[in-house]
Design an enzyme around this catalytic site. Structure first.
Site, PDB file in Angstrom:
ATOM      1  N   CYS A 145       0.812  -1.235   0.000  1.00  0.00           N
ATOM      2  CA  CYS A 145       0.000   0.000   0.000  1.00  0.00           C
ATOM      3  C   CYS A 145       0.842   1.281   0.000  1.00  0.00           C
ATOM      4  O   CYS A 145       0.474   2.261  -0.658  1.00  0.00           O
ATOM      5  CB  CYS A 145      -0.979  -0.017   1.166  1.00  0.00           C
ATOM      6  SG  CYS A 145      -0.275  -0.635   2.699  1.00  0.00           S
ATOM      7  N   HIS A 238      -2.122   6.713   3.944  1.00  0.00           N
ATOM      8  CA  HIS A 238      -0.697   6.699   4.282  1.00  0.00           C
ATOM      9  C   HIS A 238      -0.030   7.976   3.764  1.00  0.00           C
ATOM     10  O   HIS A 238      -0.184   8.345   2.591  1.00  0.00           O
ATOM     11  CB  HIS A 238       0.007   5.507   3.626  1.00  0.00           C
ATOM     12  CG  HIS A 238      -0.392   4.170   4.197  1.00  0.00           C
ATOM     13  ND1 HIS A 238      -1.117   4.012   5.349  1.00  0.00           N
ATOM     14  CD2 HIS A 238      -0.103   2.905   3.757  1.00  0.00           C
ATOM     15  CE1 HIS A 238      -1.280   2.715   5.596  1.00  0.00           C
ATOM     16  NE2 HIS A 238      -0.687   2.022   4.649  1.00  0.00           N
TER      17      HIS A 238
HETATM   18  P1  NAP Z   1      -7.478  -9.073   7.802  1.00  0.00           P
HETATM   19  O1  NAP Z   1      -8.445  -7.991   8.126  1.00  0.00           O
HETATM   20  O2  NAP Z   1      -6.742  -9.743   8.917  1.00  0.00           O
HETATM   21  O3  NAP Z   1      -8.280 -10.231   6.941  1.00  0.00           O
HETATM   22  C1  NAP Z   1      -7.711 -11.490   6.652  1.00  0.00           C
HETATM   23  C2  NAP Z   1      -8.681 -12.378   5.884  1.00  0.00           C
HETATM   24  O4  NAP Z   1      -8.039 -13.658   5.662  1.00  0.00           O
HETATM   25  C3  NAP Z   1     -10.001 -12.688   6.625  1.00  0.00           C
HETATM   26  O5  NAP Z   1     -11.058 -12.778   5.703  1.00  0.00           O
HETATM   27  C4  NAP Z   1      -9.740 -14.069   7.220  1.00  0.00           C
HETATM   28  O6  NAP Z   1     -10.934 -14.846   7.390  1.00  0.00           O
HETATM   29  C5  NAP Z   1      -8.912 -14.704   6.130  1.00  0.00           C
HETATM   30  N1  NAP Z   1      -8.111 -15.821   6.666  1.00  0.00           N
HETATM   31  C6  NAP Z   1      -7.297 -15.838   7.758  1.00  0.00           C
HETATM   32  N2  NAP Z   1      -6.784 -17.076   7.947  1.00  0.00           N
HETATM   33  C7  NAP Z   1      -7.290 -17.863   6.953  1.00  0.00           C
HETATM   34  C8  NAP Z   1      -7.143 -19.228   6.612  1.00  0.00           C
HETATM   35  N3  NAP Z   1      -6.366 -20.064   7.334  1.00  0.00           N
HETATM   36  N4  NAP Z   1      -7.802 -19.698   5.523  1.00  0.00           N
HETATM   37  C9  NAP Z   1      -8.598 -18.885   4.785  1.00  0.00           C
HETATM   38  N5  NAP Z   1      -8.784 -17.573   5.077  1.00  0.00           N
HETATM   39  C10 NAP Z   1      -8.135 -17.062   6.132  1.00  0.00           C
HETATM   40  O7  NAP Z   1      -6.352  -8.557   6.796  1.00  0.00           O
HETATM   41  P2  NAP Z   1      -6.413  -7.338   5.721  1.00  0.00           P
HETATM   42  O8  NAP Z   1      -5.902  -6.079   6.307  1.00  0.00           O
HETATM   43  O9  NAP Z   1      -7.746  -7.352   5.084  1.00  0.00           O
HETATM   44  O10 NAP Z   1      -5.308  -7.808   4.677  1.00  0.00           O
HETATM   45  C11 NAP Z   1      -5.524  -8.856   3.744  1.00  0.00           C
HETATM   46  C12 NAP Z   1      -4.299  -8.991   2.854  1.00  0.00           C
HETATM   47  O11 NAP Z   1      -4.113  -7.782   2.105  1.00  0.00           O
HETATM   48  C13 NAP Z   1      -3.011  -9.196   3.665  1.00  0.00           C
HETATM   49  O12 NAP Z   1      -2.166 -10.082   2.971  1.00  0.00           O
HETATM   50  C14 NAP Z   1      -2.428  -7.796   3.741  1.00  0.00           C
HETATM   51  O13 NAP Z   1      -1.048  -7.791   3.908  1.00  0.00           O
HETATM   52  C15 NAP Z   1      -2.832  -7.222   2.375  1.00  0.00           C
HETATM   53  N6  NAP Z   1      -2.953  -5.757   2.307  1.00  0.00           N
HETATM   54  C16 NAP Z   1      -3.631  -5.054   3.255  1.00  0.00           C
HETATM   55  C17 NAP Z   1      -3.742  -3.658   3.110  1.00  0.00           C
HETATM   56  C18 NAP Z   1      -4.470  -2.796   4.130  1.00  0.00           C
HETATM   57  O14 NAP Z   1      -4.410  -1.550   3.979  1.00  0.00           O
HETATM   58  N7  NAP Z   1      -5.166  -3.363   5.122  1.00  0.00           N
HETATM   59  C19 NAP Z   1      -3.189  -3.021   2.030  1.00  0.00           C
HETATM   60  C20 NAP Z   1      -2.527  -3.781   1.048  1.00  0.00           C
HETATM   61  C21 NAP Z   1      -2.424  -5.143   1.205  1.00  0.00           C
HETATM   62  P3  NAP Z   1     -11.688 -14.975   8.828  1.00  0.00           P
HETATM   63  O15 NAP Z   1     -12.441 -13.688   9.049  1.00  0.00           O
HETATM   64  O16 NAP Z   1     -12.610 -16.121   8.602  1.00  0.00           O
HETATM   65  O17 NAP Z   1     -10.641 -15.211   9.863  1.00  0.00           O
END
Ligand code: NAP
Length: 345
Positions: A145, A238
């Site tokens: 990001c 950011h």
């Molecule tokens: P998050 O809120 O922690 O969400 C994670 C997701 O993954 C949830 O839907 C969770 O499902 C699922 N998950 C976790 N363990 C799993 C498993 N064993 N099998 C299948 N699904 C599973 O994270 P986020 O911030 O949305 O980020 C998601 C991805 O995007 C990450 O790789 C992060 O680095 C990337 N990212 C984030 C941002 C940002 O600004 N937040 C920006 C760029 C990239 P449950 O709800 O069922 O646990």
């Protein structure tokens, strides 16, 4: 035009929710499947998700049953917002089974044959897909990001003046840590001077994105980058303090001109998520600010301000971009729009 059905992996998370919000009434895509961990699978989406966005859950998604992240979905196009601990293997399994995966996770970003795509910056890197070993399936990734905002600011400078060195210090929003993310006691009245794994991404990803596609590989852009990343008590957006050394030193007016004139393929193709202007330059010393400017042009524009000469580098300036829109779900949707326009879907 009938819409392309899409599935969201990690649909219950912070970025997954943003996908669902942004894809509501999208002209090309319709969310028909949602998947997450075993904790959520089998439940109705509205019951599995801790929805924290301001608009309600779109009614056609609220009632969907959350599925497990196995390559058994009906949709051909998959947006992945999976936790990085599991994203790598799951995304590979989907690609091997013929799905088009557009991912936000870090796992495949630096794979040689995977485009690390910012549609305005390196649309030609999409051709890497042809070198992937997945047959009809493929993986395309969205950069980190903070990288996305910075690289959009750097691209017109790289093209016109050449870049030698970049130093960046970030002030990153809490939503970048997912949900629930950083605890209140850690973040209120505080700045946390460490974000795990973030600095290496900012120091490596821009070299691939700004690199040259030779037809067989991407040759990295040749420059040095130093990054320091901090978590601050901002919800979204950011902010980055950037210093640059350029190969030829232009005037301040020349730099502002190339930023203001910067447009690319997504603007030419008039893609739905493309901002009218990828870069907005502010002349006011106090701008850009996350609360005021993160949503400009659908949250897809990069805001720049405070360009000035630097005692250590040629110039310094401030960059602001929305981390869950341009830096995650919105950026990935724009990647898929470009793929549709270029017949990759
Ligand atoms: P998050 O809120 O922690 O969400 C994670 C997701 O993954 C949830 O839907 C969770 O499902 C699922 N998950 C976790 N363990 C799993 C498993 N064993 N099998 C299948 N699904 C599973 O994270 P986020 O911030 O949305 O980020 C998601 C991805 O995007 C990450 O790789 C992060 O680095 C990337 N990212 C984030 C941002 C940002 O600004 N937040 C920006 C760029 C990239 P449950 O709800 O069922 O646990």
């Amino acid at each position: 035009m009938s819409k392309i059905e899409v599935g969201i992996l990690g649909a219950t998370g912070s970025v997954g929710q943003k996908f669902i919000q942004l894809l509501d009434n999208h002209p090309y895509f319709k969310v028909t499947e949602v998947a997450a961990s075993d904790r959520s699978a089998g439940k109705k989406y509205s019951e599995a998700v801790n929805w924290f966005l301001a608009s309600p859950i779109p009614s056609d998604v609220a009632g969907l049953t959350v599925q497990t992240c196995e390559p058994k979905l009906k949709s051909h196009l998959i947006f992945s917002a999976l936790d990085a601990n599991v994203a790598g293997e799951i995304e590979t399994a989907f690609a091997m089974n013929g799905y088009v995966v557009v991912s936000n996770s870090k796992n495949h970003r630096m794979d040689k044959e995977v485009p690390l795509l910012i549609p305005e910056v390196n649309p030609d890197h999409l051709e890497l897909i042809k070198l992937q070993p997945f047959g009809k399936g493929c993986i395309v990734t969205n950069p980190n990001c903070s990288t996305i905002g910075m690289v959009i600011a750097l691209k017109p400078l790289a093209d016109k003046f050449g870049l030698d060195a970049v130093n960046v210090v970030t002030m990153q929003a809490l939503s970048g840590a997912g949900y629930p993310g950083v605890s209140g006691l850690d973040c209120i009245d505080n700045v946390i001077p460490f974000i795990g794994g973030e600095e290496p991404k900012l120091e490596s990803e821009p070299l691939k994105i700004l690199g040259t596609f030779t037809g067989r590989e991407v040759k990295n852009y040749d420059m040095k980058i130093s990054a320091q990343t901090n978590r601050v008590a901002v919800i979204d957006g950011h902010t980055e303090a950037v210093q640059v050394n350029l190969k030829t030193k232009p005037s301040k007016e020349d730099i502002i001109k190339v930023w203001k004139e910067f447009k690319s393929i997504p603007q030419e193709l008039n893609l739905p998520f493309a901002p009218l202007n990828p870069i907005y330059y502010f002349t006011e010393d106090k701008y850009p600010q996350p609360r005021l400017h993160r949503d400009i042009d659908k949250g897809m524009a990069v805001c720049i301000g405070r360009l000035r000469e630097c005692n250590l580098f040629d110039y310094k300036f401030i960059v602001l971009s929305h981390n869950t829109v341009r830096g995650a779900a919105g950026g990935a949707i724009l990647c898929a729009e470009l793929m549709k326009a270029k017949n990759y879907l």
